[in-house]
Design an enzyme around this catalytic site. Structure first.
Site, PDB file in Angstrom:
ATOM      1  N   SER A  46       0.045  -0.732  -4.823  1.00 28.49           N
ATOM      2  CA  SER A  46       1.130  -0.534  -5.782  1.00 28.49           C
ATOM      3  C   SER A  46       2.230   0.223  -5.052  1.00 28.49           C
ATOM      4  CB  SER A  46       0.615   0.255  -6.983  1.00 28.49           C
ATOM      5  OG  SER A  46       1.602   0.266  -7.991  1.00 28.49           O
ATOM      6  N   GLU A  47       3.443  -0.316  -5.071  1.00 26.60           N
ATOM      7  CA  GLU A  47       4.467   0.191  -4.142  1.00 26.60           C
ATOM      8  C   GLU A  47       4.975   1.594  -4.456  1.00 26.60           C
ATOM      9  OE1 GLU A  47       4.865  -2.543  -6.002  1.00 26.60           O
ATOM     10  OE2 GLU A  47       6.908  -2.722  -6.794  1.00 26.60           O
ATOM     11  N   ASN A  48       4.579   2.135  -5.608  1.00 28.82           N
ATOM     12  CA  ASN A  48       4.944   3.529  -5.867  1.00 28.82           C
ATOM     13  C   ASN A  48       4.017   4.498  -5.124  1.00 28.82           C
ATOM     14  OD1 ASN A  48       3.003   2.508  -7.740  1.00 28.82           O
ATOM     15  ND2 ASN A  48       3.177   4.392  -8.900  1.00 28.82           N
ATOM     16  N   SER A  88       4.836   3.561   1.827  1.00 23.48           N
ATOM     17  CA  SER A  88       4.490   2.383   1.050  1.00 23.48           C
ATOM     18  C   SER A  88       5.316   1.174   1.492  1.00 23.48           C
ATOM     19  CB  SER A  88       4.722   2.664  -0.435  1.00 23.48           C
ATOM     20  OG  SER A  88       4.325   1.560  -1.198  1.00 23.48           O
TER      21      SER A  88
END
Lengths: 218, 232
Positions: A46-48, A88
């Site tokens: 998840s890119e967060n 990320s």
């Protein structure tokens, strides 16, 4: 019968391979996590800032400090790791993520994608989509074949502001699985009971139909 | 040098009209709630805000928007804020939407002392307008400049009086890079401890980057999308 959103996700899940690191976008792509085949081990990014995302928490166990890129409360799985946004996108840019699944408003027959802006109407922003489509080796677009007005979302050229150029290779819609080739859209599979002619009639742009096209198997 | 401030009001006291402020957080996760409230109370105007999102209508940076304190917003995704959209479409607010990885990396570049970075994101899109394109190994990249901000305001889980910070879970997000990027960095933390109490092996932001630190109070930690599954 056109596929439901769940069935689109289910079909995409068949593309997963053991050991994949996968980034799932908001909407239909998120549902792919529900259909990971038995015996296949994939790690969700998840890119967060989370690798090893688990399912939604049980009621009462929601943690406001633990969310996914859609700002939904999630959990972690054993072996998960948190990191900052620069790292990320570093792993995304460096091609470490094996598969990205995201939604789109339009895809062109040369693999351009538009999914972040409708001038004068919608200005939500691109979020991480531009980074993801620019860098990922393997991107699948999950979307309905037509927009709510019934117009094809597959086009010779995108009409909306682009998210990325020549980056999409595969599309799974409610009607078909389509590859993007040098010569345009190529029909690979049909939704059960949907004819190649119907798909062609709902696709603007070159659609290559080579011989008998198999139906999707679930 | 004493870095410890009493509260948010003291920590943001010298932030003046027209300042450029980086604000950590992703959605409402890991945002500096105390400092946002203090800035709303102080009513500074014409702020340029660099943050991934713009909060929601009644929380986070949305509170500053509602109070008409922002002149410009630099963000990657602003979808959850109706007031933002209204101010944008009416031209009251200047907005620069940039890719999320680019946002993170432009912060990082500032913190690492690099003037600019090259990235693939946005090549061939309107994001590329006016930017230098350079080809490396057969692919085009955009030149993106490091951010220049007067203040960076971040939220951490634990901090010590030397300014060392540890973030919790996905509340880390943009906070570490922004902490490194501010000319003056203000950190609000849930727990403030004495130097030596945090394990040096697991500190995320070294105190050299942090100029002011205080223990925040009354964290709401609102959840934007509460999603759960059924038991059994």
């Amino acid at each position: 019968m056109a596929l439901t959103k769940e069935q689109i996700a289910q079909r995409i899940a068949k593309e997963l391979q053991d050991g994949y690191y996968v980034n799932l976008g908001i909407g239909i792509p998120t549902l792919v996590a529900n259909y990971i085949p038995n015996g296949i081990n994939v790690t969700l990014q998840s890119e967060n800032g989370l690798l090893g995302m688990g399912p939604f928490p049980y009621e009462g166990e929601e943690d406001p400090d633990l969310i996914n890129a859609g700002k939904q409360t999630v959990t972690t799985i054993p072996g998960s790791v948190f990191f900052d946004s620069a790292m990320s996108f570093g792993m995304i840019r460096a091609g470490k993520v094996d598969l990205t699944v995201l939604g789109a408003m339009e895809v062109s027959e040369t693999g351009d994608i538009a999914n972040w802006k409708i001038p004068g109407k919608m200005v939500k922003g691109m979020g991480g989509a531009m980074d993801l489509v620019a860098a990922a080796k393997n991107i699948i677009v999950a979307m309905m074949h037509t927009n709510p007005k019934g117009e094809s979302k597959l086009l010779p050229q995108c009409t909306l502001p682009l998210t990325g150029v020549k980056c999409i290779r595969k599309i799974v819609t409610d009607l078909a699985v389509i590859d993007i080739t040098e010569d345009g859209f190529k029909l690979i599979e049909r939704a059960p009971g949907v004819s190649a002619d119907e798909i062609r009639s709902k696709t603007v742009g070159t659609l290559i139909v080579d011989g008998d096209i198999p139906e999707m198997i679930f | 040098m004493n870095k410890v401030f009493k509260n948010a009001d003291e920590a943001v006291k010298d932030i003046a009209d027209g300042a450029t402020i980086m604000m950590g957080g992703f959605g409402l996760c890991g945002i500096p709630e105390n400092c946002i409230a203090a800035l709303v109370k102080k009513d500074v105007k014409n702020i340029t805000c660099i943050s991934n999102n713009a909060g929601v209508d009644d929380f986070g940076i949305g509170l500053m928007l509602k109070n008409r304190q922002l002149k410009k917003m630099i963000a990657s995704y602003v979808g959850e804020n109706g007031e933002f959209e209204r101010q944008l479409l009416s031209g009251e607010l200047d907005v620069e939407l940039i890719p999320q990885g680019t946002l993170a990396t432009r912060c990082m570049a500032a913190g690492y002392g690099m003037p600019a970075v090259f990235t693939l994101a946005g090549v061939g899109t309107e994001v590329a307008a006016g930017k230098e394109v350079r080809n490396f190994n057969g692919r085009d990249y955009l030149l993106e400049m490091a951010f220049d901000s007067d203040f960076a305001i971040v939220k951490a889980w634990k901090g010590d009086k030397a300014g060392n910070l540890i973030y919790k879970e996905t509340a880390r997000n943009f906070n570490p890079m922004m902490a490194m990027a501010g000319k003056i960095t203000i950190a609000e933390v849930e727990e403030l401890v004495e130097p030596g109490e945090l394990d040096p092996n697991i500190i995320h932001t070294p105190g050299i980057y942090v100029h002011r630190i205080f223990k925040g109070t009354g964290y709401e930690k609102r959840i934007e999308n509460r999603t759960v599954r059924k038991r059994g």
